[in-house]
Design a protein around this motif. Structure first.
Motif, PDB file in Angstrom:
ATOM      1  N   GLY A 101      -8.246  13.431 -18.599  1.00  0.00           N
ATOM      2  CA  GLY A 101      -7.502  12.195 -18.356  1.00  0.00           C
ATOM      3  C   GLY A 101      -6.112  12.491 -17.831  1.00  0.00           C
ATOM      4  N   TRP A 102      -5.185  11.604 -18.168  1.00  0.00           N
ATOM      5  CA  TRP A 102      -3.792  11.727 -17.749  1.00  0.00           C
ATOM      6  C   TRP A 102      -2.927  11.943 -18.991  1.00  0.00           C
ATOM      7  CZ3 TRP A 102      -7.356   8.600 -15.430  1.00  0.00           C
ATOM      8  CH2 TRP A 102      -7.436   8.623 -14.026  1.00  0.00           C
ATOM      9  N   PHE A 103      -1.918  12.803 -18.889  1.00  0.00           N
ATOM     10  CA  PHE A 103      -1.137  13.215 -20.059  1.00  0.00           C
ATOM     11  C   PHE A 103       0.361  13.034 -19.823  1.00  0.00           C
ATOM     12  CE2 PHE A 103      -5.190  15.297 -20.047  1.00  0.00           C
ATOM     13  CZ  PHE A 103      -5.599  15.317 -21.374  1.00  0.00           C
ATOM     14  N   THR A 104       1.056  12.565 -20.859  1.00  0.00           N
ATOM     15  CA  THR A 104       2.494  12.258 -20.714  1.00  0.00           C
ATOM     16  C   THR A 104       3.298  13.451 -20.220  1.00  0.00           C
ATOM     17  OG1 THR A 104       2.934  12.785 -23.057  1.00  0.00           O
ATOM     18  CG2 THR A 104       2.518  10.462 -22.500  1.00  0.00           C
ATOM     19  N   GLU A 105       2.913  14.666 -20.640  1.00  0.00           N
ATOM     20  CA  GLU A 105       3.715  15.836 -20.267  1.00  0.00           C
ATOM     21  C   GLU A 105       3.632  16.173 -18.778  1.00  0.00           C
ATOM     22  OE1 GLU A 105      -0.112  17.676 -22.179  1.00  0.00           O
ATOM     23  OE2 GLU A 105       1.113  15.857 -22.393  1.00  0.00           O
ATOM     24  N   ASP A 106       2.763  15.468 -18.043  1.00  0.00           N
ATOM     25  CA  ASP A 106       2.664  15.677 -16.591  1.00  0.00           C
ATOM     26  C   ASP A 106       3.394  14.599 -15.794  1.00  0.00           C
ATOM     27  OD1 ASP A 106       1.048  17.885 -17.106  1.00  0.00           O
ATOM     28  OD2 ASP A 106      -0.795  16.689 -17.081  1.00  0.00           O
ATOM     29  N   PHE A 107       4.123  13.720 -16.497  1.00  0.00           N
ATOM     30  CA  PHE A 107       4.851  12.622 -15.847  1.00  0.00           C
ATOM     31  C   PHE A 107       6.325  12.672 -16.241  1.00  0.00           C
ATOM     32  CE2 PHE A 107       0.512  11.273 -15.981  1.00  0.00           C
ATOM     33  CZ  PHE A 107       0.313  10.441 -14.889  1.00  0.00           C
ATOM     34  N   THR A 108       7.199  12.355 -15.292  1.00  0.00           N
ATOM     35  CA  THR A 108       8.604  12.155 -15.661  1.00  0.00           C
ATOM     36  C   THR A 108       8.708  10.781 -16.316  1.00  0.00           C
ATOM     37  OG1 THR A 108       9.157  11.066 -13.584  1.00  0.00           O
ATOM     38  CG2 THR A 108       9.395  13.484 -13.642  1.00  0.00           C
ATOM     39  N   LEU A 109       9.815  10.541 -16.990  1.00  0.00           N
ATOM     40  CA  LEU A 109      10.004   9.223 -17.609  1.00  0.00           C
ATOM     41  C   LEU A 109       9.982   8.132 -16.544  1.00  0.00           C
ATOM     42  CD1 LEU A 109      10.533   7.422 -20.039  1.00  0.00           C
ATOM     43  CD2 LEU A 109      12.980   7.872 -19.755  1.00  0.00           C
ATOM     44  N   ALA A 110      10.631   8.379 -15.422  1.00  0.00           N
ATOM     45  CA  ALA A 110      10.662   7.378 -14.341  1.00  0.00           C
ATOM     46  C   ALA A 110       9.247   7.025 -13.878  1.00  0.00           C
ATOM     47  CB  ALA A 110      11.495   7.888 -13.175  1.00  0.00           C
ATOM     48  N   GLU A 111       8.376   8.029 -13.789  1.00  0.00           N
ATOM     49  CA  GLU A 111       6.989   7.767 -13.380  1.00  0.00           C
ATOM     50  C   GLU A 111       6.240   6.982 -14.456  1.00  0.00           C
ATOM     51  OE1 GLU A 111       6.028  11.616 -10.512  1.00  0.00           O
ATOM     52  OE2 GLU A 111       5.872  11.851 -12.691  1.00  0.00           O
ATOM     53  N   LEU A 112       6.430   7.377 -15.715  1.00  0.00           N
ATOM     54  CA  LEU A 112       5.758   6.667 -16.815  1.00  0.00           C
ATOM     55  C   LEU A 112       6.167   5.202 -16.867  1.00  0.00           C
ATOM     56  CD1 LEU A 112       5.635   8.692 -20.166  1.00  0.00           C
ATOM     57  CD2 LEU A 112       3.724   7.916 -18.767  1.00  0.00           C
ATOM     58  N   LYS A 113       7.416   4.932 -16.514  1.00  0.00           N
ATOM     59  CA  LYS A 113       7.933   3.556 -16.567  1.00  0.00           C
ATOM     60  C   LYS A 113       7.293   2.657 -15.504  1.00  0.00           C
ATOM     61  CE  LYS A 113      10.834   3.168 -20.049  1.00  0.00           C
ATOM     62  NZ  LYS A 113      10.576   2.167 -21.103  1.00  0.00           N
ATOM     63  N   THR A 114       6.573   3.251 -14.550  1.00  0.00           N
ATOM     64  CA  THR A 114       5.868   2.411 -13.552  1.00  0.00           C
ATOM     65  C   THR A 114       4.509   1.946 -14.094  1.00  0.00           C
ATOM     66  OG1 THR A 114       4.732   4.267 -12.455  1.00  0.00           O
ATOM     67  CG2 THR A 114       6.953   3.700 -11.665  1.00  0.00           C
ATOM     68  N   LEU A 115       4.087   2.495 -15.236  1.00  0.00           N
ATOM     69  CA  LEU A 115       2.800   2.122 -15.828  1.00  0.00           C
ATOM     70  C   LEU A 115       2.971   0.941 -16.777  1.00  0.00           C
ATOM     71  CD1 LEU A 115       1.475   5.683 -16.803  1.00  0.00           C
ATOM     72  CD2 LEU A 115       1.190   4.467 -14.631  1.00  0.00           C
ATOM     73  N   ARG A 116       1.863   0.315 -17.129  1.00  0.00           N
ATOM     74  CA  ARG A 116       1.874  -0.759 -18.104  1.00  0.00           C
ATOM     75  C   ARG A 116       0.870  -0.448 -19.215  1.00  0.00           C
ATOM     76  NH1 ARG A 116       5.959  -1.529 -16.530  1.00  0.00           N
ATOM     77  NH2 ARG A 116       7.058  -3.366 -15.773  1.00  0.00           N
ATOM     78  N   ALA A 117       1.216  -0.880 -20.433  1.00  0.00           N
ATOM     79  CA  ALA A 117       0.366  -0.605 -21.591  1.00  0.00           C
ATOM     80  C   ALA A 117      -0.824  -1.554 -21.634  1.00  0.00           C
ATOM     81  CB  ALA A 117       1.188  -0.737 -22.865  1.00  0.00           C
ATOM     82  N   LYS A 118      -1.912  -1.088 -22.232  1.00  0.00           N
ATOM     83  CA  LYS A 118      -3.091  -1.946 -22.417  1.00  0.00           C
ATOM     84  C   LYS A 118      -3.771  -1.629 -23.748  1.00  0.00           C
ATOM     85  CE  LYS A 118      -6.514   0.900 -20.075  1.00  0.00           C
ATOM     86  NZ  LYS A 118      -7.577   1.000 -19.070  1.00  0.00           N
ATOM     87  N   GLU A 119      -4.682  -2.504 -24.148  1.00  0.00           N
ATOM     88  CA  GLU A 119      -5.400  -2.374 -25.417  1.00  0.00           C
ATOM     89  C   GLU A 119      -6.266  -1.108 -25.420  1.00  0.00           C
ATOM     90  OE1 GLU A 119      -7.048  -2.481 -28.975  1.00  0.00           O
ATOM     91  OE2 GLU A 119      -5.335  -3.723 -28.367  1.00  0.00           O
ATOM     92  N   ARG A 120      -6.145  -0.314 -26.477  1.00  0.00           N
ATOM     93  CA  ARG A 120      -6.875   0.956 -26.590  1.00  0.00           C
ATOM     94  C   ARG A 120      -8.357   0.769 -26.888  1.00  0.00           C
ATOM     95  NH1 ARG A 120      -8.113   4.276 -30.996  1.00  0.00           N
ATOM     96  NH2 ARG A 120      -7.062   2.774 -32.352  1.00  0.00           N
ATOM     97  N   ILE A 121      -8.709  -0.234 -27.731  1.00  0.00           N
ATOM     98  CA  ILE A 121     -10.120  -0.432 -28.111  1.00  0.00           C
ATOM     99  C   ILE A 121     -10.564  -1.856 -27.745  1.00  0.00           C
ATOM    100  CG2 ILE A 121     -10.477   1.383 -29.838  1.00  0.00           C
ATOM    101  CD1 ILE A 121      -9.573  -0.586 -32.016  1.00  0.00           C
ATOM    102  N   PRO A 122     -10.663  -2.145 -26.427  1.00  0.00           N
ATOM    103  CA  PRO A 122     -11.005  -3.508 -25.996  1.00  0.00           C
ATOM    104  C   PRO A 122     -12.361  -3.985 -26.476  1.00  0.00           C
ATOM    105  CG  PRO A 122     -11.151  -1.961 -24.146  1.00  0.00           C
ATOM    106  CD  PRO A 122     -10.514  -1.218 -25.279  1.00  0.00           C
ATOM    107  N   GLY A 123     -13.272  -3.044 -26.735  1.00  0.00           N
ATOM    108  CA  GLY A 123     -14.589  -3.432 -27.257  1.00  0.00           C
ATOM    109  C   GLY A 123     -14.479  -4.087 -28.620  1.00  0.00           C
ATOM    110  N   ASN A 124     -13.559  -3.574 -29.467  1.00  0.00           N
ATOM    111  CA  ASN A 124     -13.359  -4.136 -30.803  1.00  0.00           C
ATOM    112  C   ASN A 124     -12.369  -5.296 -30.791  1.00  0.00           C
ATOM    113  OD1 ASN A 124     -13.416  -0.796 -31.415  1.00  0.00           O
ATOM    114  ND2 ASN A 124     -14.878  -2.060 -32.528  1.00  0.00           N
ATOM    115  N   ARG A 125     -11.399  -5.222 -29.887  1.00  0.00           N
ATOM    116  CA  ARG A 125     -10.301  -6.191 -29.927  1.00  0.00           C
ATOM    117  C   ARG A 125     -10.117  -6.850 -28.560  1.00  0.00           C
ATOM    118  NH1 ARG A 125      -6.468  -2.524 -33.958  1.00  0.00           N
ATOM    119  NH2 ARG A 125      -7.595  -3.171 -35.818  1.00  0.00           N
ATOM    120  N   GLN A 126     -11.142  -7.582 -28.170  1.00  0.00           N
ATOM    121  CA  GLN A 126     -11.169  -8.214 -26.850  1.00  0.00           C
ATOM    122  C   GLN A 126      -9.981  -9.151 -26.665  1.00  0.00           C
ATOM    123  OE1 GLN A 126     -12.231 -11.672 -25.869  1.00  0.00           O
ATOM    124  NE2 GLN A 126     -11.671 -11.018 -23.827  1.00  0.00           N
ATOM    125  N   ARG A 127      -9.576  -9.840 -27.751  1.00  0.00           N
ATOM    126  CA  ARG A 127      -8.456 -10.795 -27.632  1.00  0.00           C
ATOM    127  C   ARG A 127      -7.150 -10.098 -27.268  1.00  0.00           C
ATOM    128  NH1 ARG A 127      -9.419 -14.904 -32.764  1.00  0.00           N
ATOM    129  NH2 ARG A 127     -11.247 -15.947 -31.899  1.00  0.00           N
TER     130      ARG A 127
END
Length: 353
Positions: A101-127
């Motif tokens: 996958g993708w790992f934080t240690e391969d991104f600068t903070l500026a690059e990470l800040k272009t991403l957005r967070a999402k639900e980790r277990i959508p199958g269990n927590r669809q809402r």
């Protein structure tokens, strides 16, 4: 409630009985309702009344500490939807587990800040997927600033529970977590023994290292009985969690930490059919060693509950969470990590003096 635990829990803060016992810790915020480790999740946990809000820390390539449960951000961000980062996808072995996958240690903070967070277990927590994309990956410094603002607004200190993730792995990469963490704790006045903050790690050596840098209260996290801390594996230390929860192991932990955060199965093991078995002596033994116990993790959904507290056939429906909370609190634990702080607080109210 056993008196030693109550006394220790009170003694962790310089302001007497500041934390109620049993204490409710918002696990990764309010991750039962919002994508974990976002300011939205932390805010909701605090608004619900959680006594403490938890952060897990991993580093960026340029040494900033950010809040993610894992350095593998494949499931918790929209990184896979960013073509500019397609070439960062890789396979690594983290603490003996092979991950792609993708790992934080391969991104600068500026690059990470272009991403957005999402639900980790959508199958269990669809809402929770409703909130995908609303929040970015927060830095730990942003969380410290948020806690200061919220503390001023509320007229009381906002407690945080902060974990160093995979510290041995990151130290080998030249991205040691403890020194930058201690620097931030000092900058925000959370480096003393009466700080409104607990440090935590699954690696005892990380807590020992932090102990030399700051006075902040700390807790050793313990996985299942047959497991070994990863720093023990690296150091050829044969001890397992089962050894660490024996009186001599607890005495050793108490020489540098204030508490333990065991998996709930260490407190009450499950029977072969998945039901709650007979409680162990760990609560009594830890209290005898002067340690507090904050086990993890209670979640309301059937799939996460012991079999005897599941209701109906839908694994993602809520089961009898109150029944399970009651069984755990009855053992005399000093607090609990929960994805559902509101449920945990109602359950804890019955046990608070």
């Amino acid at each position: 409630r056993s008196a030693p635990g109550a006394a220790v829990a009170a003694g962790t803060s310089g302001r007497g009985h500041e934390l109620p016992v049993p204490t409710v810790i918002g696990h990764r915020g309010a991750s039962g309702y919002r994508p974990e480790h976002t300011l939205g999740s932390y805010q909701l946990a605090l608004d619900m009344g959680a006594d403490i809000v938890e952060q897990d820390l991993v580093p960026t390539k340029d040494g900033h500490l950010v809040c993610r449960h894992e350095n593998d951000i494949t499931a918790t961000t929209d990184v896979s939807a960013h073509p500019e980062f397609a070439d960062r996808k890789t396979t690594k072995t983290v603490d003996g587990t092979k991950l792609t996958g993708w790992f934080t240690e391969d991104f600068t903070l500026a690059e990470l800040k272009t991403l957005r967070a999402k639900e980790r277990i959508p199958g269990n927590r669809q809402r929770n997927t409703l909130y995908d994309g609303r929040w970015e990956v927060p830095t730990f410094e942003e969380v410290l600033q948020w806690a200061e603002r919220e503390g001023r607004k509320r007229g009381r200190r906002v407690w945080l529970y902060v974990e160093t993730k995979h510290p041995t792995y990151f130290r080998k990469l030249g991205l040691g977590l403890e020194e930058p963490l201690a620097k931030l704790l000092r900058r925000y006045g959370r480096h003393k023994k009466d700080a409104a903050l607990f440090l935590q790690s699954f690696e005892p050596s990380s807590i020992q290292r932090l102990r030399k840098l700051v006075g902040t209260p700390s807790v050793v996290l313990l996985s299942t009985m047959d497991s070994r801390p990863w720093d023990f594996v690296e150091a050829n230390d044969p001890r397992t969690v089962a050894d660490l929860v024996k009186p001599e192991g607890l005495k050793w932990i108490a020489s540098y930490a204030q508490g333990i955060g065991p998996d709930l199965s260490v407190i009450i093991p499950r029977t072969p059919d998945g039901k709650l078995g007979t409680p162990t002596s760990v609560v009594k033994d830890a209290h005898a060693a002067g340690l507090i116990l904050h086990p993890y993790t209670m979640r309301n959904e059937n799939t996460f509950l012991p079999a005897d507290f599941r209701r109906g056939t839908d694994p993602n429906a809520y089961g009898d969470a109150f029944g399970a909370f009651k069984a755990y609190f009855a053992t005399g634990i000093d607090g609990i990590f929960s994805d559902n702080a509101d449920t945990a607080l109602l359950a804890a109210a019955d046990f608070r003096k």
